[in-house]
Design a protein around this motif. Structure first.
Motif, PDB file in Angstrom:
ATOM      1  N   THR A   1     -67.529  -3.002 -43.200  1.00  0.00           N
ATOM      2  CA  THR A   1     -66.837  -3.767 -42.169  1.00  0.00           C
ATOM      3  C   THR A   1     -67.694  -4.886 -41.567  1.00  0.00           C
ATOM      4  OG1 THR A   1     -67.454  -1.913 -40.773  1.00  0.00           O
ATOM      5  CG2 THR A   1     -65.157  -2.023 -41.473  1.00  0.00           C
ATOM      6  N   GLY A   2     -68.904  -5.092 -42.070  1.00  0.00           N
ATOM      7  CA  GLY A   2     -69.732  -6.183 -41.546  1.00  0.00           C
ATOM      8  C   GLY A   2     -70.539  -5.739 -40.336  1.00  0.00           C
ATOM      9  N   GLY A   3     -70.578  -6.594 -39.317  1.00  0.00           N
ATOM     10  CA  GLY A   3     -71.245  -6.203 -38.076  1.00  0.00           C
ATOM     11  C   GLY A   3     -72.758  -6.334 -38.097  1.00  0.00           C
TER      12      GLY A   3
ATOM     13  N   SER B   1     -67.979 -11.988 -39.978  1.00  0.00           N
ATOM     14  CA  SER B   1     -67.926 -11.130 -41.149  1.00  0.00           C
ATOM     15  C   SER B   1     -67.045  -9.929 -40.876  1.00  0.00           C
ATOM     16  CB  SER B   1     -69.324 -10.691 -41.544  1.00  0.00           C
ATOM     17  OG  SER B   1     -69.829  -9.802 -40.591  1.00  0.00           O
ATOM     18  N   GLY B   2     -66.507  -9.412 -41.927  1.00  0.00           N
ATOM     19  CA  GLY B   2     -65.914  -8.088 -41.878  1.00  0.00           C
ATOM     20  C   GLY B   2     -64.587  -7.989 -41.163  1.00  0.00           C
TER      21      GLY B   2
ATOM     22  N   ARG C   1     -67.097  -5.432 -50.029  1.00  0.00           N
ATOM     23  CA  ARG C   1     -68.105  -6.124 -49.215  1.00  0.00           C
ATOM     24  C   ARG C   1     -67.471  -7.128 -48.243  1.00  0.00           C
ATOM     25  NH1 ARG C   1     -73.433  -6.196 -51.169  1.00  0.00           N
ATOM     26  NH2 ARG C   1     -73.825  -7.140 -49.136  1.00  0.00           N
ATOM     27  N   ASP C   2     -66.754  -6.627 -47.253  1.00  0.00           N
ATOM     28  CA  ASP C   2     -66.213  -7.524 -46.229  1.00  0.00           C
ATOM     29  C   ASP C   2     -67.317  -8.128 -45.364  1.00  0.00           C
ATOM     30  OD1 ASP C   2     -63.600  -7.410 -47.030  1.00  0.00           O
ATOM     31  OD2 ASP C   2     -62.803  -6.678 -45.118  1.00  0.00           O
ATOM     32  N   ASP C   3     -68.532  -7.558 -45.486  1.00  0.00           N
ATOM     33  CA  ASP C   3     -69.654  -8.189 -44.774  1.00  0.00           C
ATOM     34  C   ASP C   3     -69.979  -9.551 -45.385  1.00  0.00           C
ATOM     35  OD1 ASP C   3     -70.473  -6.539 -47.048  1.00  0.00           O
ATOM     36  OD2 ASP C   3     -72.535  -7.069 -46.542  1.00  0.00           O
ATOM     37  N   LEU C   4     -69.477  -9.809 -46.594  1.00  0.00           N
ATOM     38  CA  LEU C   4     -69.752 -11.088 -47.249  1.00  0.00           C
ATOM     39  C   LEU C   4     -68.617 -12.102 -47.090  1.00  0.00           C
ATOM     40  CD1 LEU C   4     -71.328  -9.782 -50.604  1.00  0.00           C
ATOM     41  CD2 LEU C   4     -72.508 -10.565 -48.538  1.00  0.00           C
TER      42      LEU C   4
ATOM     43  N   SER D   1     -63.021 -18.019 -46.610  1.00  0.00           N
ATOM     44  CA  SER D   1     -62.713 -17.125 -47.736  1.00  0.00           C
ATOM     45  C   SER D   1     -62.041 -15.865 -47.217  1.00  0.00           C
ATOM     46  CB  SER D   1     -63.997 -16.744 -48.461  1.00  0.00           C
ATOM     47  OG  SER D   1     -63.787 -15.569 -49.214  1.00  0.00           O
ATOM     48  N   ASN D   2     -61.106 -15.364 -47.977  1.00  0.00           N
ATOM     49  CA  ASN D   2     -60.392 -14.187 -47.506  1.00  0.00           C
ATOM     50  C   ASN D   2     -60.263 -13.175 -48.634  1.00  0.00           C
ATOM     51  OD1 ASN D   2     -59.154 -12.625 -45.668  1.00  0.00           O
ATOM     52  ND2 ASN D   2     -57.178 -13.646 -45.760  1.00  0.00           N
ATOM     53  N   TYR D   3     -61.294 -13.121 -49.480  1.00  0.00           N
ATOM     54  CA  TYR D   3     -61.221 -12.199 -50.594  1.00  0.00           C
ATOM     55  C   TYR D   3     -62.653 -11.743 -50.855  1.00  0.00           C
ATOM     56  CZ  TYR D   3     -59.011 -10.282 -54.754  1.00  0.00           C
ATOM     57  OH  TYR D   3     -58.479  -9.436 -55.686  1.00  0.00           O
TER      58      TYR D   3
END
Ligand SMILES: *Cc1c(COP(=O)(O)O)cnc(C)c1O
Length: 313
Positions: free
Chosen positions: A284-286, A35-36, A26-29, A2-4
């Protein structure tokens, strides 16, 4: 993959008090493991690898690097080889981050601090390329020119998701901030929160990466929110972050996204934003990094749950 990523409104008494509209991207998702921003930065590096017929990617990182973790998984998922040059001792190989990386097939080479310091040195890189001709070399954090178009896609997505005034992102090696500057193309204010001490040199790095510094003057790097340095934080910082996560229902870690949150709260308390201001935070996730912090007893396992989807140890 997924890229959105979804955009979500955050509720917090401080935002209400200051009449601020705060949302989080939510780029962590994006993916349970890659992620991110590390996925965003790798995307076009992986394209390059395919186009140039390299067999793998070689890169650099610390013992708990989110980039190394993401790269190893990407190699496993897309079927290319990965090699990590890691700052630290071979026994780090047993930690949460690097044991997962090895499980996904990454080869690890441990180097001491002095050797690691050469990671941007032209001669050293030429030498590495001669030793590993099949590998495309990507710098620490994945922050090269090819990282920018992937990150820039965040801005395209945001433009279709909402209207806003200011975008906030944590900053480590500055590839993410640079990609956002390019993608945003002077539409909004962009604030980067440096998570390491003495980060002023990153301003130059951003100018170099974006190549167009003069036409992009809508960004700032805030260097006063490192809270003691990279991966350093106080018990109070942790308490504040946990409270913020509880109020908003969004998980953070105290190395990157958490410092952006602490900076945001401080900026709001200092009346940095006018009532009605619309802010977007880039998550950014992580969150895989929490496993390492738990292992080192820097945070308590019962207080900092791991995100679902990480491989069991
Ligand atoms: C690497 C990382 C950053 C910093 O991104 P840069 O492009 O290196 O500035 C921010 N947040 C998280 C979660 C990261 O892993």
């Amino acid at each position: 993959m997924s890229n959105y990523s979804p955009l979500q409104r955050l509720k917090h008494p401080l935002f209400e008090q200051h009449q601020l509209n705060v949302k989080i991207k939510r780029d962590d998702l994006l993916h349970p493991i890659i992620s991110g921003n590390k996925w965003r930065k790798l995307k076009y590096n992986i394209e390059q690898l395919k186009q140039e017929n390299y067999r793998g990617i070689l890169s650099f990182g610390g013992g708990y690097s989110n980039h190394i973790h993401a790269l190893a998984y990407a190699g496993h998922y897309y079927g290319f080889k990965t090699l990590g040059i890691i700052r630290g001792e071979p026994h780090y190989a047993n930690n949460a981050t690097l044991s997962a990386a090895q499980k996904w097939g990454m080869q690890l080479i441990f180097v001491d601090r002095n050797s690691y310091r050469q990671r941007y040195d032209r001669n050293y890189l030429t030498e590495l390329q001669q030793i590993y001709p099949e590998y495309f070399i990507v710098p620490e954090g994945g922050s090269n020119q090819l990282a920018l178009p992937g990150v820039a896609e965040v801005c395209q997505e945001l433009n279709s998701q909402t209207q806003y005034d200011t975008l906030l992102t944590p900053v480590g090696s500055a590839g993410t901030l640079s990609g956002l500057i390019i993608g945003d193309s002077n539409q909004h204010q962009i604030l980067g929160i440096a998570v390491l001490k003495q980060a002023e040199h990153l301003i130059e790095q951003v100018k170099q990466l974006t190549c167009a510094a003069n036409s992009h003057d809508n960004w700032q790097l805030l260097t006063q929110y490192h809270y003691g340095g990279y991966a350093k934080f106080s018990p109070q910082n942790l308490t504040d972050l946990k409270a913020f996560s509880e109020l908003t229902g969004v998980p953070f870690e105290p190395i990157y996204s958490g410092k952006m949150i602490l900076a945001l709260l401080d900026l709001i308390n200092k009346n940095a934003f006018e009532p009605g201001h619309r802010i977007v935070l880039l998550h950014t996730g992580g969150l895989q990094g929490l496993a390492g912090l738990r292992e080192q007893n820097k945070i308590r396992a019962d207080e900092w749950p791991l995100p679902p989807g990480l491989p069991a140890r």
